[in-house]
Write a protein that holds these residues in place. Structure first.
Motif, PDB file in Angstrom:
ATOM      1  N   LYS A 179      -3.244  -5.973  -9.533  1.00  0.00           N
ATOM      2  CA  LYS A 179      -4.065  -5.041  -8.766  1.00  0.00           C
ATOM      3  C   LYS A 179      -5.381  -5.718  -8.379  1.00  0.00           C
ATOM      4  O   LYS A 179      -6.056  -6.304  -9.221  1.00  0.00           O
ATOM      5  N   ASP A 180      -5.747  -5.629  -7.089  1.00  0.00           N
ATOM      6  CA  ASP A 180      -6.983  -6.246  -6.581  1.00  0.00           C
ATOM      7  C   ASP A 180      -7.069  -7.723  -6.965  1.00  0.00           C
ATOM      8  O   ASP A 180      -8.125  -8.228  -7.359  1.00  0.00           O
ATOM      9  N   PHE A 181      -5.953  -8.410  -6.881  1.00  0.00           N
ATOM     10  CA  PHE A 181      -5.861  -9.823  -7.222  1.00  0.00           C
ATOM     11  C   PHE A 181      -6.916 -10.636  -6.477  1.00  0.00           C
ATOM     12  O   PHE A 181      -7.167 -10.372  -5.302  1.00  0.00           O
ATOM     13  N   GLN A 200       5.300  -9.367  -6.864  1.00  0.00           N
ATOM     14  CA  GLN A 200       3.839  -9.323  -6.752  1.00  0.00           C
ATOM     15  C   GLN A 200       3.298 -10.611  -6.141  1.00  0.00           C
ATOM     16  O   GLN A 200       2.364 -10.584  -5.332  1.00  0.00           O
ATOM     17  N   LEU A 201       3.864 -11.748  -6.513  1.00  0.00           N
ATOM     18  CA  LEU A 201       3.425 -13.023  -5.950  1.00  0.00           C
ATOM     19  C   LEU A 201       3.656 -13.059  -4.443  1.00  0.00           C
ATOM     20  O   LEU A 201       2.806 -13.521  -3.674  1.00  0.00           O
ATOM     21  N   GLN A 202       4.800 -12.559  -4.026  1.00  0.00           N
ATOM     22  CA  GLN A 202       5.112 -12.564  -2.602  1.00  0.00           C
ATOM     23  C   GLN A 202       4.206 -11.600  -1.831  1.00  0.00           C
ATOM     24  O   GLN A 202       3.890 -11.845  -0.663  1.00  0.00           O
ATOM     25  N   ARG A 203       3.762 -10.538  -2.487  1.00  0.00           N
ATOM     26  CA  ARG A 203       2.808  -9.622  -1.842  1.00  0.00           C
ATOM     27  C   ARG A 203       1.448 -10.287  -1.639  1.00  0.00           C
ATOM     28  O   ARG A 203       0.666  -9.847  -0.786  1.00  0.00           O
ATOM     29  N   GLN A 204       1.179 -11.339  -2.418  1.00  0.00           N
ATOM     30  CA  GLN A 204      -0.063 -12.084  -2.238  1.00  0.00           C
ATOM     31  C   GLN A 204       0.070 -13.146  -1.146  1.00  0.00           C
ATOM     32  O   GLN A 204      -0.876 -13.902  -0.901  1.00  0.00           O
ATOM     33  N   GLY A 205       1.235 -13.201  -0.506  1.00  0.00           N
ATOM     34  CA  GLY A 205       1.450 -14.161   0.570  1.00  0.00           C
ATOM     35  C   GLY A 205       2.047 -15.475   0.118  1.00  0.00           C
ATOM     36  O   GLY A 205       2.195 -16.405   0.926  1.00  0.00           O
ATOM     37  N   LEU A 206       2.388 -15.579  -1.162  1.00  0.00           N
ATOM     38  CA  LEU A 206       2.999 -16.801  -1.664  1.00  0.00           C
ATOM     39  C   LEU A 206       4.497 -16.794  -1.357  1.00  0.00           C
ATOM     40  O   LEU A 206       5.098 -15.740  -1.131  1.00  0.00           O
ATOM     41  N   VAL A 207       5.092 -17.972  -1.380  1.00  0.00           N
ATOM     42  CA  VAL A 207       6.507 -18.121  -1.024  1.00  0.00           C
ATOM     43  C   VAL A 207       7.236 -18.835  -2.157  1.00  0.00           C
ATOM     44  O   VAL A 207       6.792 -19.897  -2.616  1.00  0.00           O
ATOM     45  N   ALA A 208       8.333 -18.261  -2.603  1.00  0.00           N
ATOM     46  CA  ALA A 208       9.123 -18.891  -3.664  1.00  0.00           C
ATOM     47  C   ALA A 208       9.765 -20.167  -3.137  1.00  0.00           C
ATOM     48  O   ALA A 208      10.383 -20.180  -2.067  1.00  0.00           O
ATOM     49  N   ILE A 266      -9.919  -4.074 -17.650  1.00  0.00           N
ATOM     50  CA  ILE A 266      -9.932  -2.801 -16.938  1.00  0.00           C
ATOM     51  C   ILE A 266      -8.731  -1.967 -17.373  1.00  0.00           C
ATOM     52  O   ILE A 266      -7.746  -2.493 -17.904  1.00  0.00           O
ATOM     53  N   SER A 267      -8.812  -0.676 -17.149  1.00  0.00           N
ATOM     54  CA  SER A 267      -7.700   0.235 -17.408  1.00  0.00           C
ATOM     55  C   SER A 267      -7.144   0.705 -16.072  1.00  0.00           C
ATOM     56  O   SER A 267      -7.875   1.263 -15.257  1.00  0.00           O
ATOM     57  N   VAL A 268      -5.872   0.464 -15.849  1.00  0.00           N
ATOM     58  CA  VAL A 268      -5.229   0.826 -14.592  1.00  0.00           C
ATOM     59  C   VAL A 268      -4.331   2.037 -14.844  1.00  0.00           C
ATOM     60  O   VAL A 268      -3.400   1.964 -15.637  1.00  0.00           O
TER      61      VAL A 268
END
Length: 203
Positions: A190-192, A74-82, A200-202
């Protein structure tokens, strides 16, 4: 006519049971942050290591790795890099999870706590009041919680934190560590970064 009716009833029952077996419960998500995180895509992060004598000691490695991997994705989907072993990280990510077991239905009280783990970061004591009743007597339920906190590595200040909780029938596919971790992590991000302070309920 009676034969056809019985066949139709059996078919409907099979569909109903199938739906119960594959149900994926909603996830309750709450996030907190002072403002929209300002890090740019490509910002490096590191995941804190759990202390050997801390809450994570002795937890099943497969379950812990499932949650760590799900958050990592999920972090990488936000454009972050390990960050690599020799790289400096701007962000420090702390992950915690808890799984407790109870019996729903039949007048039974909650039973013993299962496993849990944390990197020493955000952990919540919020209890779950969600239940599922499919009939047929008492059912074992797993109460699952994933928590994530993202800190500024230099100052140690919290930039973003959140938790995702769900109640899952123990025999449901969604109770498997890999599926549960992916479900909770996906809902949490979701919608970070999400609206601060709102639950919220997802689905």
């Amino acid at each position: 006519m009676k034969l056809h009716l019985n066949a139709a009833l059996l078919g409907a029952a099979a569909l109903a049971l199938g739906g119960c077996a594959t149900v994926v419960p909603p996830v309750e998500v709450t996030r907190f942050h002072n403002a929209v995180p300002g890090w740019a895509p490509g910002t490096r992060y590191a995941i804190a290591t759990a202390p050997v004598d801390g809450p994570a000691a002795g937890m099943p490695s497969i379950e812990w790795n499932s949650y760590r991997t799900a958050v990592d994705q999920q972090l990488q989907r936000q454009g972050l890099v390990a960050a690599g072993s020799g790289d400096s990280a701007t962000l420090l990510v702390r992950i915690g999870f808890d799984r407790s077991e109870r019996v729903s239905g039949g007048g039974n009280s909650p039973v013993s706590v299962g496993v849990g783990g944390s990197t020493g970061g955000y952990r919540s004591g919020v209890g779950l009041g969600v239940g599922f009743s499919f009939g047929g007597g008492p059912r074992r339920i797993y109460d699952l919680q994933l928590s994530v906190r993202i800190d500024d590595a230099a100052s140690g200040n919290a930039l973003w934190e959140g938790r995702a909780i769900a109640a899952v029938p123990a025999k449901a596919p969604a109770a498997q560590p890999s599926l549960a971790a992916a479900k909770l992590a996906d809902a949490l991000f979701k919608d970070f970064p999400g609206e601060s302070g709102r639950t919220i309920s997802v689905p």
